[in-house]
Design a protein around this motif. Structure first.
Motif, mmCIF file in Angstrom:
data_model
loop_
_atom_site.group_PDB
_atom_site.id
_atom_site.type_symbol
_atom_site.label_atom_id
_atom_site.label_comp_id
_atom_site.label_asym_id
_atom_site.label_seq_id
_atom_site.Cartn_x
_atom_site.Cartn_y
_atom_site.Cartn_z
ATOM 1 N N LEU A 1 32.628 -10.958 -1.511
ATOM 2 C CA LEU A 1 32.744 -9.554 -0.706
ATOM 3 C C LEU A 1 33.179 -9.093 -1.806
ATOM 4 N N ASN B 1 27.269 -2.753 -0.766
ATOM 5 C CA ASN B 1 27.061 -1.484 0.832
ATOM 6 C C ASN B 1 26.864 -0.491 -0.177
ATOM 7 N N GLN C 1 29.609 -8.443 -1.455
ATOM 8 C CA GLN C 1 29.307 -7.111 -0.080
ATOM 9 C C GLN C 1 29.567 -6.005 -0.394
ATOM 10 N N SER C 2 30.758 -5.614 -1.238
ATOM 11 C CA SER C 2 30.801 -4.629 -1.485
ATOM 12 C C SER C 2 29.727 -3.515 -2.136
#
Lengths: 472, 655
Positions: A194, A201, A197-198
């Protein structure tokens, strides 16, 4: 036998490689126009025309039996030809010389024995398909090039690409993994994933030009913003070509690590693998390789920026309509560098924690290859680290061939299957297919029987694949 | 311009007869009662409390000018001070004599500065020479001295919420001696000194009671000192110094609030915010001592937002018709006739109004650009939920959209509070469980404040609405959802499946199946039956969803029946049988379901195999290969006979 020592083995090798389009020279006397690329170039013109003509004829002939599926390969004593029509009327042909053994006969004269059955159609057909995919990744489709600059441009591009690429084809070490052409995924816990992912992004938001991002660690994929098929070939390029080329300086000791950024910026290990090797260099060029993705529909042309910090690599893909400047690269470097460095050490730490928890007993004792057609995930404990030159395997080529044979059997039917083969010496080979997954296990147990082998494989599935639905 | 007045006077003030030559007005901070005493009480005393019902009216004899008048708690006993020597009492308890009784202070030559009720029948006299703590005996109409203490007193201050009396002592007046009262006991708290800006010579009283206030902020008692600086070039202005006064231990200087200006100030505390009113500029500023800029022991604070005046106020039309005029009259704010009381009371004696000061959060939102700081601020406020939710929503939408790192910061702040609550709740539940068995007294259940914004709040008010928006890019939507899930995971909060479903639906809606696939591969979307079923339904548009769903069902390990159903629906009859045998559930499966599926494949040999399998099961379980009527397999037995002949049926083995 004494003669055995004098045996000389020749692995399969590339004889010819050519691309042609029968529509380009339909009239007699114009056959040469059909040929878009021919390797080796030194071959005499008439021979080129003859070889191309032969292929055309074979394909034409076999079409009469099955119009939708013309011949894929032609077996002869000395060599094998593979045909592929990646785009309408564009044919790619690869001719592979069969492996051979040179023996001395009774008179002491060398005699060559061709081993026609040693190479697998499925493996080399895949290699041929990959040649096209790789070409397409960097050049786009043939059709698109034709639109842009006609036959001359196409010939030019083919020449430029394949001249180098064919030298990197190592036909002797092609195997099952080339059929799969899979992606190795980096095992990671949810939280770290995650975080990545962060990171992705946020970077895409800050560098708002970025269209797609891919994230890799240790040459294994973690995230792909690209579609699966595009990622598959990009992954192949990264892991077999780009990363190995840059691994040498890393292994030798990182070049000027912890370089101090100007104006007291954060220290970081980040650097460009494509584009400028040194941002400080006033002569630095801000040119990046171009790649073509989504060729089926939107057909996008993108700059490929590969940026790496320690073992973490990010690919940023940006539309080529945007010109990349020094400022952009500096912004990227100062933004991504520190964060990626931090993230890389996070991943490294988390990975070693996870390994410690799972313990060494979970380390596979088995030699196996796993592949999932759904997400292209592949896992092999047979293959060593891939290098630019060869993919090393830890098992005998004979066993690799059996794996390939089992795979060919699997591909013929849709149902779940299981095949157990007793190979030479004490080897057992088990192939399992469940839904879209394939598993190949090689066991070497003295005097094992079928039941024991079956039990062993069950054990392996229970430890390695307990979180997926894999029918026993 | 968006609304910026973040302070307002309450809409329903307490109205009383305004102060005049014949009407004296008193305010009791303890009971929050306004006393309007007409002609020394002879023509009436009207007591107005915080709500309309608590109005009390009575008469008393005019025995001279009233200096101070207060009820004990519950309006039981009225105390009136008219001279500096004594205080008179009147019982307001039914059945007890209504006649006044009096108590002189015990210390000779001392004059009473004032008195405070500390209980319904306990009172403290503060004289210039000390304090005297009495118990009132209303039935005997007398007082009994409990305790007294000699000390020179300049002035005093009482904080009714904490029952602490503060005495100003020494010549300069800056040594403060607190006393704490609780049910019949009086205890001394260690004294402390207020640092004065400069010492005047000769020494004279330098600390005025006007510059001191006491209030509880975030559950702690603070003594607030308004420190006026002499105007110099390098001096930015006055400041408020907060001394933390713990019940035990020493008083410590903790916070400094920078006012950046000079002049006349007044202090209030509203919703744990220190409000500083500045008269000359007619503005107020707010400070939040929990918003720290530095991590030192003494924190220096700047106003949370720029100073603004209290929202313009019109005297309302509603209320007792006799008092209000026909048109609403604008009220003069920051009037010199205003008196300010702790914590949040403003009284205009000349107009006859008592207001509670209120903080409005929306204007603060408009004034504060830093979303992280804004969240820190909002999370500490009482009625913050809807404001926080709307801030979150605005953060994701429209022109003022925040970037992802700000969004991440905000999510982390929300989830920090959410997690703390969950943990408190959990430890409470555990304490109750273990406490019950051991007979321990129950622990207090943690209070769920409005600042606890849980997943369902976020889902209902923010995320589900936001994902429906057409003008937001799907990339941003997914990034936001992932950021929220990341934050929840970071605080080890179990993510509710509806958030996963939202992610899934968003991805599916935009055909981002490969992205979804990767999320599932790394178990970012946690396994659940609802999610697995949702995946199954996607199979027609995205075939790999079938595999993903089966994997998920397998990992759940409680969904074996579902797996069998899925396989049978795919006519993978043998696969289903192998699976169920592998997990050891083949004795309980429905023969009919399997035979139905086998028949549908139209493969006779498959049907034969499955049929035989069940015959053998019947034999093993019941000693006979026949199916029982309850299994409803008659149709299949008939079909079997028809295809393979009666003789193919398994014969019962004699055992």
């Amino acid at each position: 036998m004494a003669t055995g020592a004098q045996e000389k083995q020749y692995p399969p090798s590339l004889l010819n490689f050519f691309v042609y389009n029968p529509k380009f020279g339909p009239k007699e006397g114009e056959e040469e126009k059909k040929i878009l690329f021919y390797h080796p170039n030194e071959v005499e013109k008439n021979e080129k025309i003859r070889n191309v003509g032969l292929c055309e004829a074979i394909i034409q002939f076999t079409r009469t039996f099955c119009p939708t599926k013309p011949a894929k390969s032609l077996h002869t004593q000395k060599n094998r030809q593979f045909f592929c029509e990646p785009e309408e009327n564009f044919w790619m042909v690869m001719v592979v010389r069969n492996p051979m053994i040179e023996k001395n006969n009774k008179d002491g004269k060398p005699v060559v024995e061709y081993q026609e059955e040693e190479i697998l159609d499925s493996v080399y057909s895949s290699v041929l398909q990959q040649c096209y995919n790789m070409y397409k990744l960097f050049n786009g489709t043939f059709a698109r090039t034709m639109e842009a600059g006609g036959v001359d441009l196409l010939k030019q591009r083919l020449e430029k690409f394949f001249y180098r690429y064919l030298q990197t084809l190592h036909l002797q070490s092609c195997d099952l993994l080339d059929i799969f052409s899979g992606i190795s995924f980096f095992p990671l816990d949810k939280m770290t994933y995650l975080k990545i992912q962060s990171f992705v992004n946020r970077m895409e938001e800050s560098l708002n030009l970025v269209k797609y991002t891919a994230f890799l660690y240790n040459d294994q994929l973690i995230w792909s913003g690209l579609e699966q098929d595009d990622m598959r070939i990009l992954y192949k390029y990264l892991t077999t070509s780009l990363f190995p080329r840059h691994s040498e300086p890393e292994l030798a000791g990182r070049d000027s690590p912890m370089r101090l950024e100007m104006a007291g910026n954060l220290l970081h290990y980040g650097r460009f693998l494509t584009g400028p090797s040194n941002l400080k260099d006033p002569e630095a060029k801000f040119r990046f390789p171009k790649i073509f993705v989504n060729t089926e529909n939107t057909d996008e042309e993108l700059h490929l920026i590969v940026y790496k910090a320690m073992s973490a690599a990010v690919c940023f893909m940006i539309n080529t309509s945007v010109e990349l400047t020094r400022e952009f690269c500096e912004q990227l470097d100062s933004l991504v560098g520190p964060q990626l460095t931090l993230l890389a050490s996070d991943i490294c730490e988390q990975y070693s924690i996870n390994r410690r928890i799972s313990g060494p007993e979970k380390e596979p004792q088995f030699k196996f290859i796993y592949f999932n057609h759904m997400n292209l995930a592949e896992k092999s404990t047979i293959h060593m680290r891939k290098t630019a030159s060869v993919s090393l395997t830890s098992i005998h080529p004979e066993l690799m061939k059996i794996l390939g044979d089992i795979n060919s059997d699997f591909s013929r039917v849709d149902d779940d299957e299981e095949i157990i083969v007793k190979a030479m010496t004490d080897y057992w080979i088990v192939g399992k297919k469940s839904d879209q997954r394939e598993l190949y296990v090689i066991l070497n147990q003295k005097n094992a029987n079928l039941i024991e082998v079956n039990e062993e494989v069950k054990k392996l599935c229970a430890t390695q694949f307990n979180n997926i639905f894999f029918l026993d | 311009m968006s609304e910026e007045h973040y302070l307002e006077l309450c809409g329903n003030p307490v109205q009383f007869e305004n102060a005049s030559s014949v009407n004296n007005v008193f305010f009791d901070e303890a009971n929050k009662q306004v006393f309007a005493v007409r002609s020394g009480g002879a023509t009436g005393v009207v007591v107005k409390g915080p709500d309309d019902k608590s109005t009390v009216a009575f008469r008393m004899d005019d025995k001279g000018e009233v200096k101070c008048i207060k009820f004990s708690f519950g309006n039981k006993i009225l105390a009136v001070q008219r001279t500096s020597k004594s205080v008179e009492f009147i019982n307001f308890i039914p059945d007890l004599l209504h006649l006044e009784y009096s108590q002189e202070c015990k210390t000779k030559n001392a004059s009473i500065l004032g008195f405070c009720w500390t209980n319904w029948n306990e009172i403290v006299f503060i004289t210039d020479q000390g304090i005297e703590f009495y118990q009132v005996l209303p039935d005997k109409r007398s007082l009994k001295l409990q305790k007294s203490q000699s000390i020179n007193v300049n002035w005093y201050m009482y904080c009714p919420v904490t029952s602490v009396i503060l005495l100003s002592t020494t010549v300069l007046g800056n040594v403060l001696q607190p006393f704490f009262f609780r049910s019949g006991t009086m205890s001394k708290i260690s004294k402390f000194e207020i640092e004065l800006p400069g010492v005047s010579k000769p020494a004279k009283l330098s600390l005025s009671e006007r510059d001191i206030a006491m209030a509880t902020i975030y559950g702690q008692l603070y003594v607030m000192y308004l420190k006026h600086h002499s105007r110099t070039v390098n001096n930015p202005g006055a400041e408020v110094v907060l001394y933390h006064l713990p019940r035990e231990g020493t008083c410590k200087k903790m916070h400094v609030l920078k006012l950046n200006t000079t002049g006349k100030f007044a202090l209030n505390v509203v919703d744990n915010l220190v409000v500083v009113h500045h008269q000359s500029s007619q503005t107020s500023m707010i400070f939040d001592i929990k918003l720290r800029d530095t991590d030192s022991t003494l924190s220096v604070h700047q106003p949370v937002v720029p100073a603004r005046s209290i929202h313009p106020y019109k005297i309302p039309l509603t209320g007792p018709a006799a008092v209000t005029t026909a048109t609403p009259v604008p009220c003069e704010l920051y009037s010199s006739t205003w008196s300010v009381f702790q914590p949040d009371i403003i009284i205009s004696a000349s107009e006859g109004y008592l207001w509670y000061l209120q903080v409005k959060l929306q204007p603060v939102v408009n004034l504060m650009k830093d979303k992280g700081k804004l969240m820190d601020f909002l999370l500490q406020r009482r009625d913050c939920k809807m404001v926080i939710v709307s801030v979150c929503f605005q953060m994701l939408n429209g022109p003022d959209k925040s970037n992802l790192s700000v969004i991440a910061t905000v999510f982390d702040k929300l989830n920090q509070v959410y997690k703390e609550y969950l943990e408190a709740e959990q430890s409470y539940t555990m304490a109750v469980e273990t406490g019950q068995s051991r007979g321990n007294p129950a622990q207090k259940r943690p209070v769920r404040t409005q600042a606890v914004i849980d997943q369902s709040d976020m889902y209902t008010h923010v995320l589900s609405v936001f994902t429906e928006k057409k003008d937001v890019s799907h990339k941003f939507i997914t990034a936001v959802l992932m950021e929220y899930i990341r934050s929840l995971n970071q605080f080890q909060i179990t993510v509710q499946h509806y958030l996963y479903e939202l992610v899934l639906k968003t991805l599916v809606h935009h055909n981002l199946f490969y992205m979804l696939h990767q999320f599932l591969q790394y178990h970012v979307l946690s396994d659940s039956k609802p999610l697995a079923c949702l995946l199954l339904s996607l199979e027609s548009t995205y075939p790999p969803a079938h595999q993903l769903s089966l994997d998920m069902l397998k990992r759940l390990s409680t969904a074996n029946d579902e797996i069998v159903e899925v396989l049978l629906s795919k006519q993978q009859v043998l696969g289903a049988r192998r699976f169920i045998r592998g997990v050891g559930g083949h004795d309980n499966i429905s023969a009919r379901k399997f035979l139905d599926a086998a028949k549908q494949t139209r493969e006779e040999m498959l049907f034969y195999t499955i049929f035989r399998f069940f015959e053998q099961r019947n034999q093993r379980l019941r000693g006979s290969p026949h199916f029982t009527p309850g299994e409803h397999c008659e149709e299949h037995v008939a079909y079997f006979k028809q295809v393979f002949g009666e003789q193919a049926l398994m014969k019962p083995t004699a055992s």
